[in-house]
Design a protein around this motif. Sequence first.
Motif, PDB file in Angstrom:
ATOM      1  N   GLU A  36       0.843  -1.206   0.000  1.00 53.77           N
ATOM      2  CA  GLU A  36       0.000   0.000   0.000  1.00 53.77           C
ATOM      3  C   GLU A  36       0.872   1.246   0.000  1.00 53.77           C
ATOM      4  OE1 GLU A  36      -3.151   2.719   0.260  1.00 53.77           O
ATOM      5  OE2 GLU A  36      -3.166   0.623  -0.357  1.00 53.77           O
ATOM      6  N   ARG A  49     -12.653  -1.317  -0.274  1.00 56.40           N
ATOM      7  CA  ARG A  49     -11.303  -1.043   0.197  1.00 56.40           C
ATOM      8  C   ARG A  49     -11.247  -0.735   1.688  1.00 56.40           C
ATOM      9  NH1 ARG A  49      -8.018   2.381   2.223  1.00 56.40           N
ATOM     10  NH2 ARG A  49      -5.842   2.485   1.618  1.00 56.40           N
ATOM     11  N   TRP A  53      -9.110  -2.855   4.280  1.00 56.28           N
ATOM     12  CA  TRP A  53      -8.027  -2.198   5.002  1.00 56.28           C
ATOM     13  C   TRP A  53      -8.223  -2.323   6.515  1.00 56.28           C
ATOM     14  CZ3 TRP A  53      -3.366  -1.370   3.748  1.00 56.28           C
ATOM     15  CH2 TRP A  53      -2.563  -0.523   4.503  1.00 56.28           C
TER      16      TRP A  53
END
Length: 114
Positions: A36, A49, A53
Amino acid sequence: MHVDLQMVRRVFEDVLSGTLSREQADRWAYTVVQQEEAGVATYSPSFERDYIWAGVMYLYGIDTMKAPGEYLHSDDDIRTAMNAKLGEVADREPLIPLRAVDLWPSQRLARKLR
């Protein structure tokens, strides 16, 4: 590196079943964090996402000890976090505003019908 919800869920489940150590899960999450930071991690579907995450960030540190031989997070904590961070994919709204290109065709149709 490509990461999706099923992959993150699998890491949680493997830790809980004992097929993956907490240290291995932490190292996997660290790799995702590095990717990332390098700007090469991709998430699928892109509108998930934030959920992906959140799961990765929980796993990054899952091997933290509160005392010798005693992990900070119990298996129950991990199970609760997995469900809270990843939840059920099917019936939830995304955490971030969506553009039409981020949606599957059936989702675009459903949004038009609302």
